[in-house]
Design an enzyme around this catalytic site. Sequence first.
Site, PDB file in Angstrom:
ATOM      1  N   GLU A  81     -15.801   2.898  18.344  1.00 17.15           N
ATOM      2  CA  GLU A  81     -17.179   3.208  18.705  1.00 17.15           C
ATOM      3  C   GLU A  81     -17.877   1.936  19.178  1.00 17.15           C
ATOM      4  OE1 GLU A  81     -19.925   3.773  15.320  1.00 17.15           O
ATOM      5  OE2 GLU A  81     -18.106   3.997  14.139  1.00 17.15           O
ATOM      6  N   CYS A 113     -16.936   6.699  13.043  1.00 16.01           N
ATOM      7  CA  CYS A 113     -15.788   6.176  12.289  1.00 16.01           C
ATOM      8  C   CYS A 113     -14.628   7.163  12.195  1.00 16.01           C
ATOM      9  CB  CYS A 113     -16.216   5.784  10.877  1.00 16.01           C
ATOM     10  SG  CYS A 113     -17.452   4.508  10.865  1.00 16.01           S
ATOM     11  N   HIS A 235     -12.955   6.688   3.620  1.00 12.46           N
ATOM     12  CA  HIS A 235     -13.607   5.811   4.589  1.00 12.46           C
ATOM     13  C   HIS A 235     -14.533   4.909   3.772  1.00 12.46           C
ATOM     14  CE1 HIS A 235     -16.035   4.106   7.637  1.00 12.46           C
ATOM     15  NE2 HIS A 235     -17.109   4.818   7.333  1.00 12.46           N
TER      16      HIS A 235
HETATM   17  P1  HMG Z   1     -30.385  -0.813   0.338  1.00 12.62           P
HETATM   18  O1  HMG Z   1     -31.647  -0.096   0.420  1.00 12.62           O
HETATM   19  O2  HMG Z   1     -30.422  -2.252   0.663  1.00 12.62           O
HETATM   20  O3  HMG Z   1     -29.725  -0.784  -1.088  1.00 12.62           O
HETATM   21  O4  HMG Z   1     -29.348  -0.060   1.297  1.00 12.62           O
HETATM   22  P2  HMG Z   1     -30.169  -0.008  -2.419  1.00 12.62           P
HETATM   23  O5  HMG Z   1     -31.497  -0.466  -2.844  1.00 12.62           O
HETATM   24  O6  HMG Z   1     -29.892   1.460  -2.269  1.00 12.62           O
HETATM   25  O7  HMG Z   1     -29.097  -0.651  -3.415  1.00 12.62           O
HETATM   26  C1  HMG Z   1     -27.753  -0.436  -3.190  1.00 12.62           C
HETATM   27  C2  HMG Z   1     -27.097  -0.304  -4.572  1.00 12.62           C
HETATM   28  O8  HMG Z   1     -27.179  -1.580  -5.251  1.00 12.62           O
HETATM   29  C3  HMG Z   1     -27.788   0.721  -5.509  1.00 12.62           C
HETATM   30  O9  HMG Z   1     -26.755   1.331  -6.241  1.00 12.62           O
HETATM   31  C4  HMG Z   1     -28.586  -0.173  -6.445  1.00 12.62           C
HETATM   32  O10 HMG Z   1     -28.845   0.406  -7.710  1.00 12.62           O
HETATM   33  C5  HMG Z   1     -27.651  -1.367  -6.571  1.00 12.62           C
HETATM   34  P3  HMG Z   1     -26.537   2.939  -6.177  1.00 12.62           P
HETATM   35  O11 HMG Z   1     -27.778   3.550  -6.682  1.00 12.62           O
HETATM   36  O12 HMG Z   1     -26.302   3.263  -4.700  1.00 12.62           O
HETATM   37  O13 HMG Z   1     -25.322   3.184  -6.990  1.00 12.62           O
HETATM   38  N1  HMG Z   1     -28.289  -2.624  -7.018  1.00 12.62           N
HETATM   39  C6  HMG Z   1     -27.719  -3.461  -7.911  1.00 12.62           C
HETATM   40  N2  HMG Z   1     -26.547  -3.404  -8.581  1.00 12.62           N
HETATM   41  C7  HMG Z   1     -26.238  -4.446  -9.421  1.00 12.62           C
HETATM   42  N3  HMG Z   1     -27.075  -5.513  -9.618  1.00 12.62           N
HETATM   43  C8  HMG Z   1     -28.241  -5.602  -8.965  1.00 12.62           C
HETATM   44  C9  HMG Z   1     -28.616  -4.551  -8.062  1.00 12.62           C
HETATM   45  N4  HMG Z   1     -29.677  -4.325  -7.250  1.00 12.62           N
HETATM   46  C10 HMG Z   1     -29.468  -3.137  -6.621  1.00 12.62           C
HETATM   47  N5  HMG Z   1     -29.039  -6.669  -9.159  1.00 12.62           N
HETATM   48  C11 HMG Z   1     -27.467   1.001   2.300  1.00 12.62           C
HETATM   49  C12 HMG Z   1     -28.004   0.286   1.052  1.00 12.62           C
HETATM   50  C13 HMG Z   1     -26.009   1.371   2.067  1.00 12.62           C
HETATM   51  C14 HMG Z   1     -28.276   2.274   2.552  1.00 12.62           C
HETATM   52  C15 HMG Z   1     -27.586   0.036   3.514  1.00 12.62           C
HETATM   53  O14 HMG Z   1     -26.773  -1.077   3.311  1.00 12.62           O
HETATM   54  C16 HMG Z   1     -27.233   0.680   4.845  1.00 12.62           C
HETATM   55  O15 HMG Z   1     -28.064   1.293   5.500  1.00 12.62           O
HETATM   56  N6  HMG Z   1     -25.933   0.537   5.324  1.00 12.62           N
HETATM   57  C17 HMG Z   1     -25.466   1.121   6.565  1.00 12.62           C
HETATM   58  C18 HMG Z   1     -25.233   2.602   6.482  1.00 12.62           C
HETATM   59  C19 HMG Z   1     -23.982   2.976   5.729  1.00 12.62           C
HETATM   60  O16 HMG Z   1     -23.087   2.188   5.529  1.00 12.62           O
HETATM   61  N7  HMG Z   1     -23.876   4.272   5.352  1.00 12.62           N
HETATM   62  C20 HMG Z   1     -22.719   4.756   4.640  1.00 12.62           C
HETATM   63  C21 HMG Z   1     -22.495   6.249   4.875  1.00 12.62           C
HETATM   64  S1  HMG Z   1     -22.402   6.628   6.609  1.00 12.62           S
HETATM   65  C22 HMG Z   1     -20.816   6.088   7.071  1.00 12.62           C
HETATM   66  O17 HMG Z   1     -19.996   5.809   6.240  1.00 12.62           O
HETATM   67  C23 HMG Z   1     -20.521   5.960   8.526  1.00 12.62           C
HETATM   68  C24 HMG Z   1     -20.573   4.540   9.078  1.00 12.62           C
HETATM   69  O18 HMG Z   1     -19.425   3.828   8.703  1.00 12.62           O
HETATM   70  C25 HMG Z   1     -20.746   4.566  10.601  1.00 12.62           C
HETATM   71  C26 HMG Z   1     -19.854   5.441  11.435  1.00 12.62           C
HETATM   72  O19 HMG Z   1     -19.433   6.529  11.091  1.00 12.62           O
HETATM   73  O20 HMG Z   1     -19.678   5.040  12.580  1.00 12.62           O
HETATM   74  C27 HMG Z   1     -21.750   3.768   8.550  1.00 12.62           C
END
Ligand code: HMG
Length: 389
Positions: A81, A113, A235
Amino acid sequence: MSISVGIDKIGFYTPGLYLDMAELATARGEDPNKYLIGIGQSRQAVIPPTQDTVTMAANAARQILTPAFKADIAMVLFGTESGIDNSKATAVYLAHLLGLSSQTRAIELKQACYGATAGLQLAADYVRVHPAAKVLVIGADVARYGLRTAGEVTQGGGAVAMIVAANPQILALESESAYHTEDVMDFWRPTYRTEALVDGKYSTNVYLDFFKTVWHDYQQQTHRTIADFDAFVFHLPFTKMGRKGLRQILPEAQPEQQETLKAAFEASQEDNRNVGNLYTGSLYLSFLSLLRHGQLAVGNRIGFFSYGSGAEGEFFSGRIQPDFRKGFDDAALTRLLAQRQRVSVAEYETIYRSQLSDDGRDTQLAIGEETASYYLAGRQNQQRQYRQR
Ligand code: HMG
């Protein structure tokens, strides 16, 4: 009797630079444990301008291609992609760089992906009809979100190259699979953008919903249950995502099997944790990580969950074959990951901004640090200049 078809060989490449996630967290004012535990990433591949999807794919494919193999390749299916041209397929550049026969079909496949899974399934169907043929399937991408965005910690990049053949060394694919497509705006990249647009939290929920749907459909179709599986690979856009997927189905297993599945998951996330997201290749890097670090036995059934935003999900399975350890070069992969150089956050930001410009002008890239066999030397007359050392 139907013939056994599946993954015969796997190669992997990621560039020689990485960023430490604890350092990135500190630079972004976050607790390092958010990245290390909350997201589940320790290191992230940093992609220099001298590497793109084509060169990374060529570097991965060269690990598994002998001259005899090259002669038998009937088709190249390139899932990506983050391709380099809206018209010409990356697969055509790749076939040329690898010196494949001109009697080869070479096609690029895109669905976020999911592209490499489409390639794998199409390749398997082709080989079922043409058992002497071998198909080269690629998943190669640069995962790029933007500096100081929530997605920054989930970047990465690299390529997985697989040979699909009859009587495969590594994995015999089972022909049943369950797939699901819906028009969802969780992650997309319009043609005018170099970075993806993403609704992060929503995308993680869609991922989990799709997993639930296809896992349920697969069980209905096959009458298998979790008890029939020895490991699941996911994935992995970041390792916590797959961990959440596994947690969703673990209660279906007996306590002893839960421990086996958890141990297998730890093995399957080890290499992804140090590379980051490689979009199309992530599921297959996770499988390779399981092969490298897991306690697998011949005949083990592995479940695969493939997810591509936008969105398409698929669940399928395969069984480990007697010669599976001969299908990949474990020592070379260990060396590749161990020999990478750490870059500082400032260096990473400089590299991030120094990608090949989108204005089409002639460019010569500084290739001094580049050590890969295949690399991008620059652009001349609107054409990328690929080189092999
Ligand atoms: P965010 O808002 O920065 O993170 O975004 P958050 O506030 O949700 O925190 C993440 C986790 O860290 C949470 O855990 C927190 O509790 C924890 P969860 O509730 O999820 O279990 N946390 C801590 N843990 C330990 N110690 C601490 C601490 N502080 C917080 N001190 C987000 C996270 C993944 C949304 C962001 O990084 C993002 O937008 N990423 C890109 C999108 C993505 O990867 N999506 C995945 C699904 S879609 C997919 O897989 C397809 C893709 O590969 C693309 C394609 O298909 O082409 C993306």
